[in-house]
Design a protein around this motif. Structure first.
Motif, PDB file in Angstrom:
ATOM      1  N   THR A  27     -25.731  -8.292-116.929  1.00  0.00           N
ATOM      2  CA  THR A  27     -25.367  -7.482-115.768  1.00  0.00           C
ATOM      3  C   THR A  27     -25.184  -6.047-116.220  1.00  0.00           C
ATOM      4  O   THR A  27     -24.344  -5.758-117.083  1.00  0.00           O
ATOM      5  CB  THR A  27     -24.069  -7.983-115.108  1.00  0.00           C
ATOM      6  OG1 THR A  27     -24.224  -9.342-114.712  1.00  0.00           O
ATOM      7  CG2 THR A  27     -23.728  -7.128-113.889  1.00  0.00           C
ATOM      8  N   GLN A  40     -31.975  -2.237-108.427  1.00  0.00           N
ATOM      9  CA  GLN A  40     -32.006  -3.548-107.771  1.00  0.00           C
ATOM     10  C   GLN A  40     -33.349  -3.816-107.093  1.00  0.00           C
ATOM     11  O   GLN A  40     -33.732  -4.967-106.896  1.00  0.00           O
ATOM     12  CB  GLN A  40     -30.868  -3.635-106.747  1.00  0.00           C
ATOM     13  CG  GLN A  40     -29.492  -3.751-107.386  1.00  0.00           C
ATOM     14  CD  GLN A  40     -28.359  -3.627-106.381  1.00  0.00           C
ATOM     15  OE1 GLN A  40     -28.534  -3.035-105.308  1.00  0.00           O
ATOM     16  NE2 GLN A  40     -27.204  -4.172-106.708  1.00  0.00           N
ATOM     17  N   HIS A  65     -29.219  -8.262-113.731  1.00  0.00           N
ATOM     18  CA  HIS A  65     -28.511  -7.929-112.498  1.00  0.00           C
ATOM     19  C   HIS A  65     -27.958  -6.512-112.598  1.00  0.00           C
ATOM     20  O   HIS A  65     -27.704  -6.008-113.699  1.00  0.00           O
ATOM     21  CB  HIS A  65     -27.364  -8.909-112.259  1.00  0.00           C
ATOM     22  CG  HIS A  65     -27.701 -10.336-112.580  1.00  0.00           C
ATOM     23  ND1 HIS A  65     -28.257 -11.201-111.652  1.00  0.00           N
ATOM     24  CD2 HIS A  65     -27.587 -11.043-113.733  1.00  0.00           C
ATOM     25  CE1 HIS A  65     -28.461 -12.377-112.226  1.00  0.00           C
ATOM     26  NE2 HIS A  65     -28.069 -12.309-113.494  1.00  0.00           N
ATOM     27  N   THR A  67     -25.013  -3.705-110.800  1.00  0.00           N
ATOM     28  CA  THR A  67     -23.852  -3.541-109.938  1.00  0.00           C
ATOM     29  C   THR A  67     -23.131  -2.243-110.277  1.00  0.00           C
ATOM     30  O   THR A  67     -23.323  -1.688-111.369  1.00  0.00           O
ATOM     31  CB  THR A  67     -22.878  -4.732-110.080  1.00  0.00           C
ATOM     32  OG1 THR A  67     -21.760  -4.549-109.201  1.00  0.00           O
ATOM     33  CG2 THR A  67     -22.359  -4.836-111.515  1.00  0.00           C
ATOM     34  N   CYS A  73     -18.478  -8.940-112.624  1.00  0.00           N
ATOM     35  CA  CYS A  73     -19.042  -9.892-113.591  1.00  0.00           C
ATOM     36  C   CYS A  73     -18.141 -10.171-114.788  1.00  0.00           C
ATOM     37  O   CYS A  73     -18.432 -11.082-115.575  1.00  0.00           O
ATOM     38  CB  CYS A  73     -20.380  -9.374-114.103  1.00  0.00           C
ATOM     39  SG  CYS A  73     -20.248  -7.812-115.020  1.00  0.00           S
TER      40      CYS A  73
END
Length: 437
Positions: A27, A40, A65, A67, A73
């Motif tokens: 992440t 993304q 991923h 964020t 996470c």
């Protein structure tokens, strides 16, 4: 294995994509919401060959991923990598405010034993300061959660970063205990199985290794530039000298190429930071200070040559530049020699036309429209009194010199990277000036 990487700049994004490629669940975290939204969707904010494909593939595979919130996470990860920027401060030292901010966020969110790994380039002693920040934040929370810090400096070359990460010369890891070592060993197990060197050491040594490596490479470049400048004055050819010393096994042939100075995000910043670290510890880094001095002077070599070639009368002339980025295969113009050359030429009253395969937008962002941006390398030389090669992109290696000569008004070429053979250009009536020849 699950990890988080804070910072989606050059180091963070390449590291995240490559770890995901190795099967790790990654992440990537960044405070820039716009950048995260683009990532993304698989849109890459930097230019690095092959990175866009790797990011998209691992997004689709569910291993990568993005964020804006580390708390999203952190409960699931064992390692948090800090890959934020460490820009130079006014005194040349590394500005660690983003590193400390990551440490604070880390401490505010961990609920179980987790290791914070510094991947950013930071001065020796930073790990101790990071630990102090974490302890302070945990104290504010009134909790006693175990953690460790580690150092894992990157050794990536822009334009070749994916290969460098996946096929490294060595992996340097600084740890304080076996627990942290075991986690890092687990993460890098695929590399060990492929017989890549993983070098465990104490954290201060790992922090110093990064600066020492970049400063050594910068030293070789500045050394050869110094030799090149003397070669011109004594009638020697720096290419012959390079062959002569490069065959010595004690020296080797790598990083012995002379040119018009180094730039980029690493060498200039790290050299200055090492000099400042020496000052802070009461030691003068004499060799490294000379390296920086030589490089600063070398970035003016191209202008000086033009100034002398045209008998100190540059005003009103037209000069074409091939290359803007500090090196091929990147759009990075941090500390780029082209910026120095352009600035000096504009101040001298010269009309400047430029072309670079990928760095034109970055150049516009930095200096605006003080130069003429061209669509291709041949448009750049139209009616030019002189052509200057600044960045050795592959497409510049074998131009159609007949076409160049026909388009130019003058016949002067300054080869700032020593990639051309003078006799090839002379056949077309072009006078070629190199560095150290």
């Amino acid at each position: 294995m699950d990890i988080a990487i804070v910072g989606t700049g050059y180091v963070g994004l390449v590291s995240g994509a490559c770890f995901a490629e190795m099967g790790v669940n990654v992440t990537c975290v960044d405070v820039d919401a716009s950048k995260i939204s683009r990532l993304q969707l698989g849109e890459i904010p930097i230019y690095e060959p092959g990175l866009d494909i790797m990011v998209k593939q691992n997004l689709e595979a569910g291993r990568l991923h993005f964020t804006t919130d580390l708390s999203y996470c952190i409960d699931n990860v064992e390692l948090v990598f800090s890959a934020v920027g460490t820009p130079p401060d006014e005194d040349g030292s590394a500005d660690l405010k983003y590193v400390f901010e990551v440490a604070r966020t880390f401490a505010q969110n961990i609920k179980k034993y987790t290791v914070l790994v510094t991947k950013s380039t930071v001065p020796v002693g930073t790990a101790k300061k990071v630990k102090a920040v974490i302890y302070e934040e945990l104290k504010k929370r009134g909790v006693d959660i175990p953690f460790d810090v580690a150092s894992n400096p990157e050794f990536l070359k822009e334009g070749n970063a994916l290969k460098d990460f996946m096929n490294p010369d060595r992996i340097v890891i600084g740890v304080e205990n076996e627990h942290a070592r075991n986690l890092m060993d687990k993460l890098y197990k695929p590399f060990v199985q492929n017989n890549y060197q993983v070098l465990f050491m104490d954290i201060p040594s790992a922090e110093m290794t990064k600066y020492a490596a970049n400063s050594m490479l910068a030293t070789r470049i500045s050394f050869m530039n110094d030799i090149a400048n003397l070669c011109e004055r004594v009638g020697a050819n720096v290419d012959m000298v390079r062959y002569g010393i490069g065959t010595d096994a004690r020296i080797g042939a790598k990083f012995l190429y002379s040119g018009c100075g180094y730039g980029g995000s690493c060498f200039p910043k790290d050299v200055r930071a090492l000099i400042q670290t020496g000052r802070e510890n009461g030691y003068e880094m004499c060799v490294i200070e000379a390296v920086e001095k030589v490089n600063t002077r070398q970035k003016s070599v191209i202008f000086d040559k033009l100034f002398n070639i045209f008998d100190k009368k540059l005003k009103g002339r037209s000069v074409a530049l091939w290359g803007l980025a500090f090196k091929p295969e990147t759009d990075d113009m941090r500390e780029a020699t082209a910026l120095v050359v352009i600035d000096k030429l504009i101040k001298a009253g010269v009309k400047v036309s430029v072309y670079d395969p990928v760095a034109i937008d970055e150049c516009k962002r930095r200096i605006g429209n003080v130069v003429t941006y061209c669509k291709n390398m041949y448009e750049t030389v139209l009616d030019a009194d002189a052509l200057v090669l600044v960045t050795e992109w592959e497409q510049f290696h074998f131009p159609d010199w007949k076409r160049v000569k026909k388009l130019m008004k003058g016949n002067v070429v300054i080869d700032g990277r020593n990639i051309y053979r003078r006799k090839d250009l002379e056949k077309e009536g072009i006078i070629c000036y190199g560095i150290g020849k």
